[in-house]
Design a protein around this motif. Structure first.
Motif, PDB file in Angstrom:
ATOM      1  N   SER A 474       0.843  -1.194   0.000  1.00  0.00           N
ATOM      2  CA  SER A 474       0.000   0.000   0.000  1.00  0.00           C
ATOM      3  C   SER A 474       0.878   1.244   0.000  1.00  0.00           C
ATOM      4  CB  SER A 474      -0.917  -0.005   1.228  1.00  0.00           C
ATOM      5  OG  SER A 474      -0.161   0.071   2.416  1.00  0.00           O
ATOM      6  N   ALA A 475       0.388   2.304  -0.681  1.00  0.00           N
ATOM      7  CA  ALA A 475       1.195   3.521  -0.840  1.00  0.00           C
ATOM      8  C   ALA A 475       1.547   4.131   0.500  1.00  0.00           C
ATOM      9  CB  ALA A 475       0.439   4.530  -1.705  1.00  0.00           C
ATOM     10  N   GLY A 476       0.612   4.095   1.445  1.00  0.00           N
ATOM     11  CA  GLY A 476       0.884   4.666   2.762  1.00  0.00           C
ATOM     12  C   GLY A 476       1.962   3.915   3.499  1.00  0.00           C
ATOM     13  N   LEU A 477       1.911   2.575   3.449  1.00  0.00           N
ATOM     14  CA  LEU A 477       2.931   1.774   4.128  1.00  0.00           C
ATOM     15  C   LEU A 477       4.283   1.959   3.450  1.00  0.00           C
ATOM     16  CD1 LEU A 477       3.693  -0.284   6.266  1.00  0.00           C
ATOM     17  CD2 LEU A 477       2.983  -2.101   4.699  1.00  0.00           C
ATOM     18  N   ASP A 478       4.301   2.061   2.116  1.00  0.00           N
ATOM     19  CA  ASP A 478       5.549   2.283   1.392  1.00  0.00           C
ATOM     20  C   ASP A 478       6.146   3.621   1.799  1.00  0.00           C
ATOM     21  OD1 ASP A 478       7.467   1.630  -0.815  1.00  0.00           O
ATOM     22  OD2 ASP A 478       6.621   3.486  -1.631  1.00  0.00           O
ATOM     23  N   ALA A 479       5.307   4.623   1.951  1.00  0.00           N
ATOM     24  CA  ALA A 479       5.798   5.947   2.344  1.00  0.00           C
ATOM     25  C   ALA A 479       6.350   5.924   3.765  1.00  0.00           C
ATOM     26  CB  ALA A 479       4.673   6.974   2.229  1.00  0.00           C
TER      27      ALA A 479
END
Length: 596
Positions: A474-479
């Motif tokens: 997920s983009a949030g976890l990657d960030a």
């Protein structure tokens, strides 16, 4: 109608004369000589109040003694202070043919208002031998049936550590066919036990082939056995057909009562139908609950072979490892070398083969394993589990384990390979709805030694590898993993839903339960994260350092590293000073372990 011949008439006449003589004869004329003979042979006082011989059972004579008293052997210890026998009435019915052949068989023994104390020393000396008190050889008399009324019997066998007291009382006639109640208590191998059983009027032994009914229970500590069925031989527990229920706080509690050892478990209740003939034990309709786990099936145990042999086919709906193999509370005492000297599980008492299917297996720290199939072969302490197969997290795993208790301490060799396990099912819930998906494959090979799960983990040495290709983050976890504030803002404002995972890999080198994690890599389309760390298998603890490197310019990213510590149940994440970690080789290539 044929008239009887002269020989037949002569035999009938003699039989009638003998019967008439036996009926009219005053057998007490022999009472005094019999008392003196037994007293001289045994060296003890013998008193017989009345002696009578009758032929109540055809040609089989019945010797009836009333007001009997026989002193105990002078060497008696367990039964000291008690007479060997004191009875209102004792009646011995002999099989007449056995008397002719000089192999006395007591086909029926009757006790009325009797107290009998039997004691056998470890060297074979027996206090019930009156004519040859020092004889330690095989018994001279064979008893086939016992009928006891309002009588008490104690049996102390020093050689096997058994001391049991029994009391037989009559039940009302309406209770038939269970007309006698036998209460018992005692110790076996220093373990106290107690119980009672309602039985038929006559108990049978040896080769009568006659069954008697039995319904009762026995208890030692909090372990209880209930039985309801029929038994043919009370001495050997032979010719058994009975329903059994065994329950207690842990199977380990029966170690004091049975020759085979049993593991520590949660509280259990087990039910089965037992059929036993000679040394063959057959348990069918087996149903057991151990804690929240269950098992059903059948077991067959052959105790007569050169080595006892167990065969079992079992199925479990649900099994939890902590129910059947909980951790030991105390570590083993150190040996002279300073290392734990674990006692190996005593698997050398018998051999066997067990087939087990567990539909849902629960292991702490893992998602439920399903359709676990194990075929276990035990040969002189060598336990071979191969193959072991199961389904986990949408994928499959297969391996083997060889546990050798012939060594001290016991040694373990285990190998496992898994394919396409879903990462999203393996990970605990991630914060802020973070998500990581993808197929994980890998393998491990390790060796260890010890007797408990914790000890085996603490001594594990080997290598494990896990690899993921083609997943998504997920983009949030990657960030958050990239420590990139700009990406985190874009994800919060509805940016890309997820980021492709190009590759993820973790290698662990284990020695004595301590593992070095290297390489550790997560490579997404936007960020590469390199890491290293250590794991402690016995404590289920990890200590990891992760350093992210953005693949594009990221002005809002933090020059920090992530320090992850904790257990699978709870992780703590902290920002620390950035530590450069040398990039490893390609994700799918073998890597050499580099020291920290």
């Amino acid at each position: 109608m044929t008239r009887p011949g002269p020989k037949t008439l002569t035999f009938l006449g003699l039989a009638a004369a003998v019967a008439g003589l036996a009926f009219a004869w005053d057998w007490n004329w022999f009472r005094g000589p019999l008392e003196r003979h037994l007293a001289e042979q045994s060296g003890r006082a013998v008193h017989i109040g009345d002696l009578h011989v009758a032929f109540d059972r055809g040609l089989d004579p019945t010797v009836r003694l009333r007001d009997l008293h026989i002193d105990n052997a002078p060497w008696a210890r367990a039964t000291a202070g008690k007479p060997f026998a004191k009875a209102g009435e004792v009646a011995f019915t002999f099989a007449w043919r056995s008397l002719i052949e000089r192999r006395p068989v007591v086909s029926h023994l009757l006790l009325v208002d009797a107290d009998v104390s039997l004691e056998r020393r470890a060297d074979g000396l027996r206090n019930w031998r009156l004519r040859n008190p020092d004889d330690r050889g095989p018994g001279k008399f064979k008893f086939l049936r016992l009928e006891a009324h309002q009588s008490r019997l104690r049996f102390a066998h020093e050689g096997i550590g058994l001391d049991v007291r029994t009391a037989a009382t009559d039940l009302p006639p309406a209770a038939a066919p269970l007309t006698s109640r036998i209460a018992f208590e005692g110790t076996w191998r220093e373990a106290p036990f107690t119980g009672s059983a309602d039985t038929s009027r006559v108990l049978t032994f040896l080769e009568t082939g006659e069954a008697f009914s039995l319904r009762g229970h026995g208890q030692s500590g909090k372990t209880r056995l209930d039985a309801d069925g029929q038994v043919t031989d009370l001495f050997k527990l032979d010719g058994v057909e009975a329903d059994l229920t065994l329950s207690g706080p842990s199977l380990a509690d029966v170690r004091r009562l049975l020759p085979q050892a049993w593991p520590e478990t949660a509280a259990y209740t087990a039910r089965a139908r037992l059929s036993k003939a000679t040394d063959q034990w057959h348990f069918t309709d087996v149903r057991a609950d151990v804690g929240t786990s269950d098992v059903a099936g059948e077991l067959h145990y052959n105790a007569h072979a050169d080595r006892p042999y167990l065969e079992a086919t079992l199925t479990s709906r649900t099994t939890r490892i902590e129910d059947v193999w909980p951790e030991r509370e105390q570590p083993s005492a150190p040996s002279e070398g300073g290392k734990a000297d674990d006692d190996s599980p005593p698997l050398r008492d018998f051999d066997g083969e067990v087939t087990l299917l567990v539909r849902s297996l629960h292991v702490s720290g893992l998602p439920p394993l399903s359709q676990v199939r194990v075929k276990a072969h035990l040969d002189d302490g060598l336990l071979d589990l191969s193959p072991v197969q199961w389904q986990l997290a949408g994928g499959q795993a297969q391996g083997l384990a060889v546990y050798d208790t012939r060594q001290r301490p016991a040694t373990l060799r285990a190998e496992l390979a898994w394919r396409n396990l879903r990462l999203e099912q393996l990970l605990p819930p991630l914060p802020d709805d973070g998500e990581a998906t993808g197929p994980v494959s890998g393998e491990f090979k390790l060796t260890s030694h010890g007797a408990s799960a914790r000890t085996l983990l603490a001594n594990a040495t080997g290598r494990a590898t896990a690899l993921l290709k083609g997943g998504r983050l997920s983009a949030g976890l990657d960030a958050r993993l990239a420590l990139n504030g700009g990406k985190l803002l874009r994800a919060a404002m509805g940016g890309p839903a997820d980021v492709p995972i190009l590759c993820a890999r973790a290698d662990v080198q284990l020695k004595d339960g301590q593992g070095e994690v290297f390489p550790l890599l997560l490579d997404t389309a936007q960020t590469r994260i390199d890491g290293r760390g250590r794991v402690d298998l016995a404590k289920r603890h990890v200590d990891l350092l992760l350093t992210p490197r953005p693949k594009q310019t990221a002005p809002l990213s933090l020059d920090r590293s992530l320090h992850v510590t904790g257990t699978p149940d709870k992780f703590d994440v902290a920002l620390v000073k950035q530590e450069a970690i040398e990039p490893q080789v390609a994700c799918d290539a073998p890597a050499a372990v580099k020291p920290r």
